[in-house]
Design an enzyme around this catalytic site. Structure first.
Site, PDB file in Angstrom:
ATOM      1  N   LYS A   1       6.458  -3.351   3.538  1.00  0.00           N
ATOM      2  CA  LYS A   1       7.633  -3.001   4.338  1.00  0.00           C
ATOM      3  C   LYS A   1       8.919  -3.479   3.676  1.00  0.00           C
ATOM      4  O   LYS A   1       9.931  -2.783   3.714  1.00  0.00           O
ATOM      5  CB  LYS A   1       7.543  -3.619   5.740  1.00  0.00           C
ATOM      6  CG  LYS A   1       6.539  -2.922   6.654  1.00  0.00           C
ATOM      7  CD  LYS A   1       6.730  -3.386   8.088  1.00  0.00           C
ATOM      8  CE  LYS A   1       5.568  -2.994   8.973  1.00  0.00           C
ATOM      9  NZ  LYS A   1       5.642  -3.591  10.301  1.00  0.00           N
TER      10      LYS A   1
ATOM     11  N   LYS B   1       3.578   5.885  12.123  1.00  0.00           N
ATOM     12  CA  LYS B   1       4.735   6.397  12.861  1.00  0.00           C
ATOM     13  C   LYS B   1       5.943   6.548  11.938  1.00  0.00           C
ATOM     14  O   LYS B   1       6.808   7.369  12.176  1.00  0.00           O
ATOM     15  CB  LYS B   1       5.129   5.399  13.955  1.00  0.00           C
ATOM     16  CG  LYS B   1       4.199   5.321  15.145  1.00  0.00           C
ATOM     17  CD  LYS B   1       4.647   4.164  16.061  1.00  0.00           C
ATOM     18  CE  LYS B   1       3.619   3.785  17.093  1.00  0.00           C
ATOM     19  NZ  LYS B   1       3.820   2.434  17.639  1.00  0.00           N
TER      20      LYS B   1
ATOM     21  N   LYS C   1      -2.577   5.774   5.038  1.00  0.00           N
ATOM     22  CA  LYS C   1      -2.877   5.843   6.482  1.00  0.00           C
ATOM     23  C   LYS C   1      -1.784   6.599   7.235  1.00  0.00           C
ATOM     24  O   LYS C   1      -0.625   6.601   6.826  1.00  0.00           O
ATOM     25  CB  LYS C   1      -3.046   4.431   7.050  1.00  0.00           C
ATOM     26  CG  LYS C   1      -1.780   3.624   7.026  1.00  0.00           C
ATOM     27  CD  LYS C   1      -1.804   2.410   7.945  1.00  0.00           C
ATOM     28  CE  LYS C   1      -0.417   1.756   7.888  1.00  0.00           C
ATOM     29  NZ  LYS C   1      -0.154   0.705   8.782  1.00  0.00           N
TER      30      LYS C   1
END
Ligand code: AMP
Ligand code: TRP
Length: 334
Positions: free
Chosen positions: A115, A201, A198
């Protein structure tokens, strides 16, 4: 019915809608666990503020996430369904856990690395860095035996176990050491446009959102990336795109994945994609309808949230008091 084993899990209110991976990898299992376990499920809004966010959206998405858990089948009478920030003990135990976590240990968390590398480490907050430590506090506060999550949470659960054991060794038995409950078949639903990563969102082009219009869901599934062969076969290593569709279809139709694969023998990818889209829409349509009904009564949602958080707080406060005592913090007498 509640058993004695306790399970706990959480989901972030980061997007307006849950994506298919959230449902198949986590929420679906939460629904069945509430029948056999003492279940605690929460919306982890404090985790959502580790990245910059819009207050109006956060507030709306928290309500919407709560409505989606109810619509998915979580029953607020059987499970304790609550909001993380409404239970102040999460932040308090989070601090204690930070104090027993090594800097190097926290630096090894791969989700933080992923991230923070997206926006540059300089832009990543300290909260994003300590995110997994707050997650450990979430779990340990409730003395959870099991934590039902998707595969991407495995490393955070390892950290949680390490911190629980470390605290127990240093200060005396305080925390239950939790086990990850990761159901292999659906632990990692893949991105439809890039079946090597994967579904998430934060990558909306390859994600199916349960609250999307049926035609959008259908279009996304029909244009899923597969491979240049034509044979339908369950082979996650060599045929990740096709295997992902088979997993989705088998789960929604309650069948064995190999059996589903055999049904499409000689029928090609088009039939598989069409049927998968149909199965997902069959679930998502009524789901969205229930969410809309629940959303139309925000006062009732607020009432359920507060009642859930009050129930959760009773347990959280007991664990925090024990933890403070074990640490040698002097309790106030007011
Ligand atoms: P999040 O949206 O990151 O808060 O995730 C909520 C839950 O959904 C966690 O238990 C995740 O592990 C699970 N999850 C998220 N994406 C996927 C996926 N693509 N496949 C399976 N489980 C997932
Ligand atoms: N990190 C989890 C996720 O992104 C969310 C989470 C926060 C969680 N606290 C938790 C999951 C406690 C399980 C238990 O999916």
């Amino acid at each position: 019915m509640s058993g004695t084993e306790r399970v706990l899990s959480g989901i972030q209110p980061t997007a307006g809608s849950f994506q298919l991976g959230n449902y198949l990898g986590a929420v679906r299992h939460w629904v069945s666990l509430q029948d056999t376990h003492d279940a605690f499920y929460m919306i982890v809004d404090l985790h959502s503020i580790t990245v910059e966010q819009d207050p109006v959206e956060l507030r709306a998405n928290t309500l919407l996430a709560y409505a989606q858990l109810l619509a998915a089948g979580i029953d607020s009478d059987r499970a304790t369904l609550f909001i993380q920030s409404q239970v102040p003990e999460h932040a308090q135990l989070g601090w204690v856990m930070q104090c027993i976590t090594g800097f190097g240990e926290a630096s090894r968390m791969t989700q933080f690395k992923d991230k923070s590398s997206r926006g540059g480490t300089d832009h990543a907050s300290v909260g994003l860095f300590t995110y997994p430590i707050l997650q450990a506090a979430d779990i340990l506060l409730y003395q959870a035996d099991g934590v039902p999550v998707g595969e991407d949470q495995r490393q955070h659960l390892e950290l949680t176990r390490d911190l629980a054991q470390r605290f127990n060794t240093r200060y005396g038995k305080t925390f239950t050491v939790p086990k990850p409950l990761i159901v292999k078949d659906t632990a990692k639903i893949l991105d439809l446009q890039d079946p090597t990563s994967k579904m998430s969102k934060s990558l909306p082009t390859g994600a199916v959102f349960l609250l999307d219009e049926p035609r959008v869901i259908t279009k996304k599934l029909k244009s899923a990336v597969t491979d240049s062969e034509t044979e339908v076969r369950f082979d996650p290593v060599n045929k990740p795109g096709v295997s992902n569709l088979l997993t989705i279809l088998a789960t929604f139709t309650d069948r064995d994945v190999e059996q589903v694969a055999a049904d499409y023998d000689g029928r090609g990818y088009g039939a598989l994609k069409g049927d998968t889209a149909e199965a997902v829409v069959e679930f998502a349509g009524p789901f969205a309808e229930r969410v809309r009904e629940l959303e139309s009564d925000p006062a009732e949602l607020h009432r359920l949230m507060s009642a859930g958080s009050a129930k959760a707080r009773v347990i959280a406060a007991q664990t925090l008091a024990l933890t403070y005592d074990q640490l040698g913090l002097v309790a106030a007498e007011f």
